[in-house]
Design an enzyme around this catalytic site. Structure first.
Site, PDB file in Angstrom:
ATOM      1  N   HIS A 319     -29.418 138.310  79.826  1.00  0.00           N
ATOM      2  CA  HIS A 319     -28.086 138.425  80.431  1.00  0.00           C
ATOM      3  C   HIS A 319     -28.145 137.938  81.879  1.00  0.00           C
ATOM      4  O   HIS A 319     -29.106 138.235  82.597  1.00  0.00           O
ATOM      5  CB  HIS A 319     -27.635 139.895  80.403  1.00  0.00           C
ATOM      6  CG  HIS A 319     -26.393 140.170  81.196  1.00  0.00           C
ATOM      7  ND1 HIS A 319     -26.410 140.862  82.392  1.00  0.00           N
ATOM      8  CD2 HIS A 319     -25.093 139.858  80.961  1.00  0.00           C
ATOM      9  CE1 HIS A 319     -25.176 140.967  82.857  1.00  0.00           C
ATOM     10  NE2 HIS A 319     -24.356 140.375  82.007  1.00  0.00           N
ATOM     11  N   ASN A 320     -27.139 137.179  82.313  1.00  0.00           N
ATOM     12  CA  ASN A 320     -27.113 136.662  83.692  1.00  0.00           C
ATOM     13  C   ASN A 320     -28.491 136.142  84.100  1.00  0.00           C
ATOM     14  O   ASN A 320     -29.054 136.549  85.117  1.00  0.00           O
ATOM     15  CB  ASN A 320     -26.621 137.734  84.667  1.00  0.00           C
ATOM     16  CG  ASN A 320     -25.129 137.989  84.550  1.00  0.00           C
ATOM     17  OD1 ASN A 320     -24.439 137.350  83.744  1.00  0.00           O
ATOM     18  ND2 ASN A 320     -24.605 138.917  85.330  1.00  0.00           N
ATOM     19  N   GLU A 349     -28.092 132.759  79.644  1.00  0.00           N
ATOM     20  CA  GLU A 349     -26.681 132.754  80.026  1.00  0.00           C
ATOM     21  C   GLU A 349     -26.465 131.897  81.268  1.00  0.00           C
ATOM     22  O   GLU A 349     -27.270 131.924  82.210  1.00  0.00           O
ATOM     23  CB  GLU A 349     -26.197 134.182  80.289  1.00  0.00           C
ATOM     24  CG  GLU A 349     -24.700 134.254  80.540  1.00  0.00           C
ATOM     25  CD  GLU A 349     -24.193 135.674  80.707  1.00  0.00           C
ATOM     26  OE1 GLU A 349     -22.962 135.846  80.790  1.00  0.00           O
ATOM     27  OE2 GLU A 349     -25.018 136.606  80.767  1.00  0.00           O
ATOM     28  N   ASP A 351     -23.375 131.272  83.953  1.00  0.00           N
ATOM     29  CA  ASP A 351     -22.034 131.547  84.491  1.00  0.00           C
ATOM     30  C   ASP A 351     -21.646 130.374  85.388  1.00  0.00           C
ATOM     31  O   ASP A 351     -22.199 130.220  86.478  1.00  0.00           O
ATOM     32  CB  ASP A 351     -22.039 132.840  85.310  1.00  0.00           C
ATOM     33  CG  ASP A 351     -22.010 134.078  84.431  1.00  0.00           C
ATOM     34  OD1 ASP A 351     -22.019 133.913  83.206  1.00  0.00           O
ATOM     35  OD2 ASP A 351     -21.992 135.195  84.972  1.00  0.00           O
ATOM     36  N   HIS A 364     -23.072 134.615  90.003  1.00  0.00           N
ATOM     37  CA  HIS A 364     -22.255 135.725  89.520  1.00  0.00           C
ATOM     38  C   HIS A 364     -20.965 135.732  90.330  1.00  0.00           C
ATOM     39  O   HIS A 364     -20.955 136.158  91.480  1.00  0.00           O
ATOM     40  CB  HIS A 364     -23.011 137.054  89.658  1.00  0.00           C
ATOM     41  CG  HIS A 364     -22.470 138.127  88.781  1.00  0.00           C
ATOM     42  ND1 HIS A 364     -22.673 139.461  89.013  1.00  0.00           N
ATOM     43  CD2 HIS A 364     -21.731 138.063  87.642  1.00  0.00           C
ATOM     44  CE1 HIS A 364     -22.080 140.174  88.069  1.00  0.00           C
ATOM     45  NE2 HIS A 364     -21.508 139.346  87.227  1.00  0.00           N
ATOM     46  N   GLU A 398     -20.534 130.729  80.185  1.00  0.00           N
ATOM     47  CA  GLU A 398     -19.345 131.443  80.629  1.00  0.00           C
ATOM     48  C   GLU A 398     -18.668 130.512  81.616  1.00  0.00           C
ATOM     49  O   GLU A 398     -19.128 130.329  82.740  1.00  0.00           O
ATOM     50  CB  GLU A 398     -19.718 132.777  81.262  1.00  0.00           C
ATOM     51  CG  GLU A 398     -18.523 133.695  81.368  1.00  0.00           C
ATOM     52  CD  GLU A 398     -18.929 135.139  81.600  1.00  0.00           C
ATOM     53  OE1 GLU A 398     -18.692 135.620  82.715  1.00  0.00           O
ATOM     54  OE2 GLU A 398     -19.486 135.761  80.683  1.00  0.00           O
TER      55      GLU A 398
END
Length: 764
Positions: A319-320, A349, A351, A364, A398
């Site tokens: 995640h992230n 991931e 973003d 983030h 994302e």
């Protein structure tokens, strides 16, 4: 201990003198030119911020475990500047670090390399005199680090001799009583002065007041004596005090519960001995090698069927991934992707946000975390994706970018990843299920929003250049958290070019299992916040399991976890969720369990789910455990016998000697979760012995995990972490087994280990 014992003989080597021959021999690198180059040392340029570039002399110490560097500041203070090779995570050739990329020119690319450390220690950026020497430094360090990880505790005993050398304060190749006490502290042993004097007197056969030569060997033998091994060996060494082939076979059948034959016993003796019997030294060597390890050697390589559809596997997921620390103000870095991929993470991931100069960035959003170029991340992923596993990597996008920067993202994905990027279904027809990890070897899949159904892309019916799609679930949650009211579902504009990179992992919103079954194709997948997923796992477990038999599910940590903490992944695996994404940068229990789950099957990042999580007729529910093929009741007997060479802890207090205890933990279906612990042992991290037995009832062994945790007892506050090891219960070997210990971040603690007896048997 044969090579070490031989190395102690006066005609071979001084105990405190040069250890390089011992190092080369025990590491299997005797005569290696790269190793000799490191032992001779050489000039390297250290590169730091700005124009700071200074030449320093670096040299591998004779223990072959310590790298020394010249430092004028420390020389003035009469101090040395060195670090142990155990602290190194990896060595990277070229200008791959942020520092080298920023502060050196492309023309010196092949002269540059970086030493990446475990934990939070800063990367050491270096530049060699020429290309040849750069390669020798990198190759030499890689060889030693690789060998250190593969050495058994016997071969690692040169660590003990290194401690002896450090204890010899006046460098006279002898040890007086004061130096012996210092040596014992180095080994993490706290002994009374009377005992230290007693052992010293017993070894000082010459009555000289010092230990030297054979007396030091005697002292070493007394320290390394393993009483528990003596007892086990003595019970089966029935042939003139040694183990014959028949004796060894009896041990394998009765104690280790292996399906062994006489031929297997012969092969083991040939592997560890030069004659036709197993001596105690050979037996100890066998116990410390892969044959005697807790992890079943048959499960170490890829052993599972890798031809099942992709959604039939648990997939190691991050995640992230770009974050090195917390979720609010920590740094973003390509290094975080490299570290995750090198740990066989198969879903990362990204973003993505609009960046300066038209370049998309990853960070983030709406926080103070730093930014990294999307292009640089894709380059790093391309280079490191398949170094530890050849199975497919999922890029979970994302997307928060404008149309123009989305087009650039699509360009980078296609131009950098090339043919490895899956841009159309495998085969010539519309697929009805996922391809297998085997079919997707060396390939990248993009997970993200898509403008059309897959059949439109297959039939070339997609003509829309751009369109609106709903925001990603995780992004929508963040927006909802940042506003007081959310009355309308957020949408984003999506470029056709980026949409076309999505094939098998189209992101869709989840509106219930029935809706998903009726409305969504197999390639349409949803992301679930941990709280929602855990609630569904508790209230609709069987429906969730059936959903995951047809589709992929991704779980992510709640936005409230700003410290990058993790949730327990086990309840989500219990209901068949494949992409259970964790914060890889946070080295706590949850990541230990994740590392243990993916330890077998070649550490390839894919674990085949049990059949009852793949068969549509299954009515498995982890909470109720009704009768079915999943119910395979076992009794798990664990005896924690001893530990060896536990590391000292830097606890900020005067006495670093540990008071160790061992926790035995089971994670699985709710009925199987359990934890038991030994008593603690005062002031002995070198060879503590517990001999404590525990019993666990196991209902669903195929989903059960074993974690062994070693802690330093503290009566006034929480216990301190020493080491841990975790693996699936179905991958353990019965019998007497040595257990390696890992740091919080999953690195092997050289020389340290547990000795246990395990027995997983059918319940009566």
């Amino acid at each position: 201990y044969k090579c070490i014992t031989a190395s102690l003989l006066p005609e071979h080597i001084s105990v405190f003198g040069k250890l390089s021959n011992l190092c080369m021999t025990s590491a299997g690198l005797e005569g290696d030119p790269d190793l000799q180059f490191l032992l001779d040392g050489g000039e390297l340029v250290k590169v730091r911020r700005g124009n700071w570039k200074k030449s320093r002399f670096f040299k591998l110490q004779e223990d072959c475990k310590t790298l020394w560097q010249e430092s004028h500041k420390l020389i003035k203070r009469n101090q040395t500047c060195e670090f142990t090779l155990d602290d190194i995570d990896s060595v990277r050739m070229g200008r791959q670090s942020k520092g080298l990329n920023k502060h050196t020119d492309r023309s010196v690319e092949e002269r540059c390399f970086s030493i990446i450390f475990k934990g939070r220690k800063k990367t050491l950026d270096l530049m060699a005199v020429n290309v040849t020497e750069a390669k020798q430094w990198v190759n030499g360090l890689d060889k030693i680090i690789s060998n250190m990880h593969n050495l058994s505790p016997q071969q690692n005993s040169d660590w003990i001799f290194n401690c002896m050398r450090k204890a010899d304060k006046n460098k006279d190749n002898k040890m007086n009583l004061k130096e012996v006490k210092h040596f014992l502290k180095q080994l993490n042993i706290e002994v009374a002065d009377t005992y230290a004097a007693e052992i010293f007197k017993e070894c000082d056969t010459s009555n000289s007041g010092t230990l030297e030569g054979s007396e030091i060997k005697l002292f070493y033998d007394m320290l390394t004596h393993r009483e528990e091994i003596d007892v086990i060996y003595g019970n089966y060494a029935q042939t003139e005090g040694q183990m014959s082939t028949t004796d060894l076979l009896n041990f394998l059948l009765n104690e280790q519960r292996e399906k062994a034959s006489m031929e297997d016993a012969v092969k083991l003796i040939e592997r560890y001995e030069q004659n036709k019997r197993m001596t105690k030294d050979g037996f100890l060597m066998y116990m410390h090698q892969e044959d005697g390890s807790i992890l079943n050697p048959a499960h170490k390589p890829v052993y599972q069927d890798m031809h099942q559809p992709l959604n039939h596997y648990f997939i190691s997921s991050s995640h992230n991934t770009y974050l090195m620390e917390d979720q609010l103000k920590g740094p973003s870095s390509t290094e975080a992707y490299i570290k995750a991929l090198m740990k066989s993470c198969r879903c990362v991931e990204l973003d993505c946000w609009d960046g300066a100069n038209g370049e998309p960035v990853i960070y983030h959003g709406h926080t103070l975390t730093s930014k990294v170029l999307f292009r640089d991340v894709i380059k790093a992923i391309k280079e490191y994706a398949f170094k530890t596993s050849e199975y497919p990597v999922i890029l979970s996008l994302e997307n928060h970018c404008t149309i123009e920067q989305q087009k650039l993202m699509a360009h980078y994905l296609k131009s950098i990843l090339g043919d490895a990027l899956v841009t159309k279904p495998l085969g010539n027809t519309m697929p009805t299920h996922f391809p297998s990890p085997e079919e997707l070897k060396g390939r990248f899949l993009v997970k993200g929003k898509q403008l059309n159904k897959l059949n439109a892309a297959v039939n070339n019916q997609s003509t829309v250049e751009e369109g609106s799609v709903s925001d990603e679930d995780e992004a929508a949650e963040c927006k909802q958290n940042s506003t007081k009211a959310q009355t309308k579902k957020s949408t984003i504009k999506l470029a056709k070019e980026l949409s076309d990179t999505v094939v098998y992992c189209k992101s869709v919103h989840f509106n219930g299992f029935e809706h998903s079954k009726e409305s969504h194709a197999f390639y349409e997948m949803s992301s679930f916040k941990e709280t929602k997923a855990l609630n569904l796992a508790e209230t609709s477990a069987t429906a969730f399991i059936h959903h995951n038999m047809d589709k992929l599910s991704r779980i992510y940590p709640a936005g409230s976890r700003t410290d990058s903490s993790n949730y327990n992944p086990v309840p989500l695996w219990n209901v068949g969720c494949q992409i259970v994404a964790l914060n890889f940068q946070t080295p706590h229990k949850e990541m230990h369990i994740n590392q243990g789950r993916f330890l077998p099957n070649g550490f390839c990042g894919y674990i085949l789910k049990p059949e009852f999580q793949r068969d549509m007729s299954s009515q498995f529910n982890p909470s109720t455990l009704l009768e079915g093929p999943w119910l395979n009741k076992k009794t798990f007997h664990v005896m924690v016998i001893s530990a060896q060479q536990l590391p000292k802890l830097n606890k900020g207090k005067h006495d670093p000697i540990v008071d160790p205890l061992v926790k035995v933990e089971i994670y699985g279906v709710p009925a199987d979760n359990a934890s038991k612990e030994t008593h603690y042992i005062n002031n002995n991290g070198f060879n503590p012995m517990w001999n404590e037995k525990f019993t666990f009832d196991i209902n669903v062994p195929e989903l059960a995990m074993l974690r062994l945790l070693v802690e330093d007892h503290d009566a006034a506050s929480a216990n301190d972490f020493i080491g841990q090891y975790c693996l699936p219960l179905t991958s353990i070997q019965n019998g007497y087994r040595h257990v390696p210990l890992l740091t919080k971040r999953g690195a092997v603690i050289c020389s340290a280990g547990l000795f246990v007896h395990l027995m997983l048997v059918d319940a009566k």
